[in-house]
Scaffold this active site. Sequence first.
Site, PDB file in Angstrom:
ATOM      1  CG  ASP A  25      -2.047  -1.081   1.086  1.00 45.82           C
ATOM      2  OD1 ASP A  25      -2.347  -1.400  -0.042  1.00 45.82           O
ATOM      3  OD2 ASP A  25      -2.760  -1.218   2.097  1.00 45.82           O
ATOM      4  CG  ASP A  85      -2.305  10.163  22.893  1.00 45.26           C
ATOM      5  OD1 ASP A  85      -2.112  10.981  23.615  1.00 45.26           O
ATOM      6  OD2 ASP A  85      -1.995   8.838  22.984  1.00 45.26           O
ATOM      7  CB  THR A  99      -9.499   0.153   5.670  1.00 39.53           C
ATOM      8  OG1 THR A  99      -8.957   0.574   4.351  1.00 39.53           O
ATOM      9  CG2 THR A  99     -11.178  -0.004   5.260  1.00 39.53           C
ATOM     10  CE1 TYR A 158      -3.118   6.217  13.973  1.00 41.21           C
ATOM     11  CE2 TYR A 158      -2.329   8.339  12.980  1.00 41.21           C
ATOM     12  CZ  TYR A 158      -2.519   7.577  14.215  1.00 41.21           C
ATOM     13  OH  TYR A 158      -1.779   8.047  15.306  1.00 41.21           O
ATOM     14  CG  LEU A 168     -10.082  -0.457  11.098  1.00 42.40           C
ATOM     15  CD1 LEU A 168     -11.725  -0.284  11.303  1.00 42.40           C
ATOM     16  CD2 LEU A 168     -10.112  -1.388   9.864  1.00 42.40           C
ATOM     17  CB  SER A 169      -4.994   1.713  13.862  1.00 45.57           C
ATOM     18  OG  SER A 169      -4.844   0.653  12.754  1.00 45.57           O
TER      19      SER A 169
END
Length: 266
Positions: free
Chosen positions: A55, A155, A166, A168, A170-171
Amino acid sequence: MDQPEAVAMTGIRTDKLAFLASDTEEAHEALERLTEIYGSVPPKQADVIVALGGDGLMLQTLHAYMGTRKPIYGMNRGSVGFLMNEYREEGLRERLQEADVTTIHPLCMEVIDQTGYSHVARAINEVSLLRQTSQAARLRISVDGRVRLEELICDGCLVATPAGSTAYNLSAHGPILPISASLLALTPISAFRPRRWRGALLPSHAKVDIEVLDPLKRPVSASADHTEIRHVAKVSIHEERSVKGLIMFDSDHSWDERILTEMFRY
């Protein structure tokens, strides 16, 4: 409202292909084999650009050829391949002729740093703000000129496109967006106050302004994909509708299908 397009381009010209590879042995071996089979021309002369890697390479290639109307087709020769198709050497031209092509628009990030200097960068996945030290960031968020969140202690936060939802986003527990949705995801990263705020879905035409409160004591950096600006004072984000990129997927494994699969993953 103009929405991202996802259409089949049956009959697309595939006479001239340009192959690009990431810096891995696997990708370079694929480059040699495919060039021997299909030939390769410089990207400016190509009908289709084929990216061999993960990616990260796809994002770099999309950035490099954004606005040129060169369709880009990725084949996975890396560790992450959500934006990539399965690697197969046979029948490549037929796959390209039957592929679905999605039009995507990047985000434009405009940054004013603490010295008053202005920076501009584009993002295909997301624009993210992150604290630079152990001190939590204090941010004020406005949408279309109206303050919506007076103070977010966190943060950081990010604004993601459907293409980047889908990644960063999604994380950080943000929502997954269908590629054809005219939406942006505004997602906090480890919010401390308000602790229960989980972010917002915004129309793609919205302009998001994020002001860094107390920037000297609580410095913040801003990134548009791989472009990072440190010690920022204010960040403005909007979708750049006048700029288009074209990304290709095999018709039997479209981006919409990948999104649905990810939504029901557990």
